[in-house]
Design an enzyme around this catalytic site. Structure first.
Site, PDB file in Angstrom:
ATOM      1  N   ASN A  35      -1.971   2.691   5.400  1.00 18.49           N
ATOM      2  CA  ASN A  35      -1.012   1.640   5.064  1.00 18.49           C
ATOM      3  C   ASN A  35      -0.586   0.990   6.365  1.00 18.49           C
ATOM      4  OD1 ASN A  35       1.086   0.024   4.105  1.00 18.49           O
ATOM      5  ND2 ASN A  35       2.560   1.706   4.168  1.00 18.49           N
ATOM      6  N   GLY A  36      -0.707  -0.345   6.441  1.00 18.30           N
ATOM      7  CA  GLY A  36      -0.315  -1.055   7.660  1.00 18.30           C
ATOM      8  C   GLY A  36      -1.349  -2.105   7.987  1.00 18.30           C
ATOM      9  N   HIS A  84      21.669 -35.792  -3.370  1.00 17.46           N
ATOM     10  CA  HIS A  84      21.098 -36.240  -2.096  1.00 17.46           C
ATOM     11  C   HIS A  84      19.579 -36.144  -2.086  1.00 17.46           C
ATOM     12  CE1 HIS A  84      25.003 -36.830  -0.282  1.00 17.46           C
ATOM     13  NE2 HIS A  84      25.374 -35.626  -0.729  1.00 17.46           N
ATOM     14  N   CYS A  86       0.829  -1.198   0.000  1.00 18.07           N
ATOM     15  CA  CYS A  86       0.000   0.000   0.000  1.00 18.07           C
ATOM     16  C   CYS A  86       0.867   1.253   0.000  1.00 18.07           C
ATOM     17  CB  CYS A  86      -0.942   0.091   1.192  1.00 18.07           C
ATOM     18  SG  CYS A  86      -2.073  -1.277   1.320  1.00 18.07           S
ATOM     19  N   TRP A 142      -2.336  -2.970  -1.651  1.00 14.98           N
ATOM     20  CA  TRP A 142      -1.929  -4.365  -1.679  1.00 14.98           C
ATOM     21  C   TRP A 142      -2.762  -5.027  -0.586  1.00 14.98           C
ATOM     22  CZ3 TRP A 142       0.355  -7.950   1.658  1.00 14.98           C
ATOM     23  CH2 TRP A 142       0.856  -9.104   1.042  1.00 14.98           C
ATOM     24  N   GLU A 199      19.372 -16.688  -6.138  1.00 12.38           N
ATOM     25  CA  GLU A 199      18.791 -15.433  -6.627  1.00 12.38           C
ATOM     26  C   GLU A 199      18.193 -15.629  -8.030  1.00 12.38           C
ATOM     27  OE1 GLU A 199      17.861 -12.842  -5.373  1.00 12.38           O
ATOM     28  OE2 GLU A 199      17.714 -11.390  -6.988  1.00 12.38           O
ATOM     29  N   LYS A 205       6.297  -4.281  -3.908  1.00 12.10           N
ATOM     30  CA  LYS A 205       7.718  -3.950  -3.855  1.00 12.10           C
ATOM     31  C   LYS A 205       8.230  -3.821  -2.423  1.00 12.10           C
ATOM     32  CE  LYS A 205      11.627  -2.624  -5.658  1.00 12.10           C
ATOM     33  NZ  LYS A 205      12.451  -3.688  -6.243  1.00 12.10           N
ATOM     34  N   GLU A 208       9.332 -15.514  -9.131  1.00 14.79           N
ATOM     35  CA  GLU A 208       8.641 -14.264  -8.839  1.00 14.79           C
ATOM     36  C   GLU A 208       7.918 -13.676 -10.048  1.00 14.79           C
ATOM     37  OE1 GLU A 208      11.443 -11.258  -7.695  1.00 14.79           O
ATOM     38  OE2 GLU A 208       9.995 -10.236  -6.416  1.00 14.79           O
ATOM     39  N   ARG A 248       3.833  -0.199  -4.923  1.00 13.54           N
ATOM     40  CA  ARG A 248       3.601  -0.684  -3.562  1.00 13.54           C
ATOM     41  C   ARG A 248       2.345  -1.549  -3.465  1.00 13.54           C
ATOM     42  NH1 ARG A 248       6.831   2.508  -0.027  1.00 13.54           N
ATOM     43  NH2 ARG A 248       5.667   1.684   1.720  1.00 13.54           N
ATOM     44  N   LYS A 301      14.148 -15.096  -8.982  1.00  9.47           N
ATOM     45  CA  LYS A 301      13.655 -14.201 -10.044  1.00  9.47           C
ATOM     46  C   LYS A 301      12.642 -14.928 -10.925  1.00  9.47           C
ATOM     47  CE  LYS A 301      14.630 -11.064  -8.830  1.00  9.47           C
ATOM     48  NZ  LYS A 301      15.502 -10.706  -7.766  1.00  9.47           N
TER      49      LYS A 301
HETATM   50  O1  M6R Z   1      13.309  -3.697   0.309  1.00  8.59           O
HETATM   51  P1  M6R Z   1      13.979  -4.964   0.710  1.00  8.59           P
HETATM   52  O2  M6R Z   1      15.301  -5.173   0.063  1.00  8.59           O
HETATM   53  O3  M6R Z   1      14.078  -5.118   2.211  1.00  8.59           O
HETATM   54  O4  M6R Z   1      13.030  -6.128   0.195  1.00  8.59           O
HETATM   55  C1  M6R Z   1      13.282  -7.454   0.548  1.00  8.59           C
HETATM   56  C2  M6R Z   1      12.505  -8.412  -0.320  1.00  8.59           C
HETATM   57  O5  M6R Z   1      11.138  -8.222  -0.150  1.00  8.59           O
HETATM   58  C3  M6R Z   1      12.849  -8.246  -1.805  1.00  8.59           C
HETATM   59  O6  M6R Z   1      14.214  -8.386  -2.034  1.00  8.59           O
HETATM   60  C4  M6R Z   1      12.115  -9.290  -2.658  1.00  8.59           C
HETATM   61  O7  M6R Z   1      12.600 -10.550  -2.359  1.00  8.59           O
HETATM   62  C5  M6R Z   1      12.300  -8.951  -4.136  1.00  8.59           C
HETATM   63  N1  M6R Z   1      11.043  -8.587  -4.702  1.00  8.59           N
HETATM   64  C6  M6R Z   1      12.855 -10.079  -4.929  1.00  8.59           C
HETATM   65  O8  M6R Z   1      13.057  -9.715  -6.253  1.00  8.59           O
END
Ligand code: M6R
Length: 588
Positions: free
Chosen positions: A95-96, A487, A2, A71, A464, A583, A471, A27, A468
């Site tokens: 927001n919260g 294993h 949000c 969100w 990582e 985000k 996600e 957001r 990606k």
């Molecule tokens: O703002 P931050 O770096 O603390 O966010 C942490 C994660 O939410 C963020 O890295 C998330 O995993 C990404 N969307 C991955 O691409």
């Protein structure tokens, strides 16, 4: 999670709110809404399920307004659950999460209130309306006293044209002053081009905007003196020529690295020297991508500085009753600097007396303000939900910090330290493999799943790369240390199953090649990402630009980021707005 905005402006208040909301949209894009208070003292609301673009149309008149991009936490994405919520003379954006909302809602229902939405937020505006006796600020303050959990709220009242009252606890809020306009907003980049000066709001503080005057207040109504700072150029996001934000942000990696390095060179590490030199233990906390950067750092530092480094995902840190205390150092990594789990871990570490170093891309963030030593990454605002350039910049800042720690411990920098200067050009060269990677994505576009492997630091790059793909391409993608494949995970491998290996550590490359060969022998489609040409006969091989081995994660992740982006686009999805995600994760 949000985004909220509030604005008082004589001219084009609606346009200013919309422009900020478009920048806040990353957001959360489940729904969006705006409320404007007209000179005649009436609140008009326009809100809709879906994107901010749904609010375009004839401007709503008014010189004070609030806006929201959602969100969903409580209640599905719908017009009814969209903010602003209205009760009596009030409209509110939030927001919260109000943790005691069920109890408050039951109390309000018993008193005869009815609710138009399923949100926790509507409870707040109902409370404000019931507590109102002609004192706008007093009603907001009294309602906030009843709330448990996290909130940043902005409220309009029909009796007070040109005024907004805001409150903040544990959700981010910034005040901004622009030409003929006063703002509050969830983050700084959304005010770029609108506000010239900004000032973060601290927990427990209120902001009362009256016309162009912005007054910070305590709960008792007394004023809190504040200093606003000029909004820096680097808070702006990547300029998007064509294509997705994510592609633009990957293209910005070299520039972000150069700027980050420039900042780090000028940074005074002396105040941190004592803590780093004497550190008994070093902890890292972070989430998601930032956690992968922290893991690479921890692995490197433990080897080079010979101190124990414990890397914990922030959401688990405080529940494990960590052995952290005075004399220890905690390094928190967060692009946004507002991730709730990371902030809670930092608060715990501080309570226990640890020295806190923060690596963040957001200068005015809560994390930067909580830290003893805030280290900046200057990736520029990152808008695509999938983190890319911020990750490379985090790695750079963390390697720089590792080098400083080694220096404070051993009076000599590690041999790879000068090579940090070459990181940006090396990343630029890594872009040379994009055509090849795009072909790879084309070849694998129908695959439902894939696996990533690596040894040593490469396993974090593999993790990582897999994150990606999950996600944004919505494929099942996982990673494991290459040696673990046999294993258990090898059982997943069948004809054509893609296995990607990152192999940049020379001493381990042959072993990783063996793991890949084992997968190939069982029918896997194998892809290798390395700076070396070593025998192994992978089905696909990507030659990476060379940096000293310790620094290879800076470049080896780039083809994986790009691959995920291509897969996403080929499968018809929007890489910038993956479903279900936001985000900045400002709720626990
Ligand atoms: O703002 P931050 O770096 O603390 O966010 C942490 C994660 O939410 C963020 O890295 C998330 O995993 C990404 N969307 C991955 O691409």
């Amino acid at each position: 999670m949000c985004g909220i905005v509030g604005c008082v402006a004589k001219e084009d208040c609606y346009g200013k709110l919309l422009s900020a909301l478009e920048k806040l949209e990353y957001r959360g894009y489940d729904s969006a809404g705006i409320a404007l208070l007209s000179a005649g003292g009436k609140i008009a609301v326009r809100k809709k399920k879906g994107a901010v673009a749904n609010l375009f149309g004839a401007p709503v008149a008014g010189s004070a307004g609030i806006g929201h991009t959602r969100w969903a936490t409580h209640g599905k994405p719908s017009d009814e659950n969209a903010h602003p919520h209205v009760a009596g003379k009030f409209a509110l954006v939030h927001n919260g999460i109000v943790e005691n909302f069920a109890a408050l809602k039951a109390e309000l229902c018993a008193a005869g209130e009815t609710f138009a939405s399923e949100t926790d937020s509507e409870v707040i505006v109902k409370l404000i309306a019931r507590l109102y006796r002609g004192d706008f600020f007093g009603a907001v303050q009294a309602a906030c006293e009843r709330l448990e959990g996290a909130y940043a709220v902005a409220v309009l009242c029909e009796d007070f044209p040109d005024e907004i009252v805001c409150a903040k606890r544990r959700s981010p809020l910034i005040a901004g002053a622009g030409c003929g306009a006063a703002y509050v907003c969830s983050d700084v980049p959304a005010l770029c081009g609108a506000a010239a000066f900004v000032c973060p709001v601290e927990d427990g503080e209120f902001v009362h905007i009256r016309g162009c005057e912005i007054c910070f207040k305590r709960a008792d109504g007394s004023a809190v003196p504040k200093v606003f700072c000029r909004l820096a150029e680097e808070e702006k996001g990547a300029e998007r020529a064509a294509g997705s934000r994510m592609e633009a942000e990957i293209a910005e990696i070299p520039r972000g690295l150069s700027r980050t390095l420039g900042w780090l060179r000028a940074c005074d590490f002396a105040p941190a020297a004592r803590a780093l030199r004497g550190a008994g233990r070093l902890f890292t906390v972070a989430c998601g991508t930032a956690h992968h950067a922290a893991l690479a750092f921890g692995n490197l530092l433990a080897r080079e500085a010979r101190i124990p480094v414990l890397c914990e995902t922030a959401s688990e840190f405080r529940y494990g009753d960590p052995l952290i205390g005075a004399g220890d150092v905690l390094v928190a990594v967060s692009q946004s600097g507002e991730t709730a789990d990371t902030l809670e871990a930092v608060r715990l570490a501080r309570e226990r007396g640890a020295y806190v170093i923060a690596v963040t891309n957001a200068e005015h963030s809560t994390l930067a303000r909580l830290a003893d030593l805030p280290l900046r990454t200057l990736a520029g605002a990152e808008v695509a939900v999938a983190a890319t350039k911020s990750y490379n910049c985090q790695l750079l800042a963390l390697y720089y910090l590792a080098a400083q720690t080694v220096f404070f411990k051993r009076a000599a920098f590690p041999a790879w330290f000068p090579a940090l200067e070459g990181a940006a050009p090396a990343c630029e060269r890594a872009f040379g493999c994009f055509e090849q990677v795009a072909d790879l994505a084309e070849r694998l576009r129908e695959k439902p799943a894939m696996y990533y492997i690596g040894r040593g630091t490469d396993r974090f790059t593999a993790a990582e790369g897999a994150l990606k793909v999950r996600e944004i391409a919505y494929l099942f993608a996982e990673s494991c240390p290459a040696g673990e494949l046999k294993h258990g995970t090898l059982a997943l491998v069948e004809e054509g199953f893609p296995v990607f290996a990152v192999a940049t550590a020379r001493a381990l490359a042959a072993k990783t090649a063996n793991s890949l060969a084992e997968a190939k022998a069982r029918g896997a489609f194998t892809a290798l990402f390395s700076q070396e040409d070593f025998a192994g006969g992978a089905d696909f091989s990507c030659r990476l630009p060379a940096l000293p081995e310790a620094l290879m994660p800076l470049v080896s992740v780039i083809p994986l980021q790009y691959f995920a982006c291509r897969m996403c686009l080929l499968r018809g999805f929007d890489p910038d707005r993956p479903r279900n995600l936001a985000k900045s994760v400002t709720v626990e």
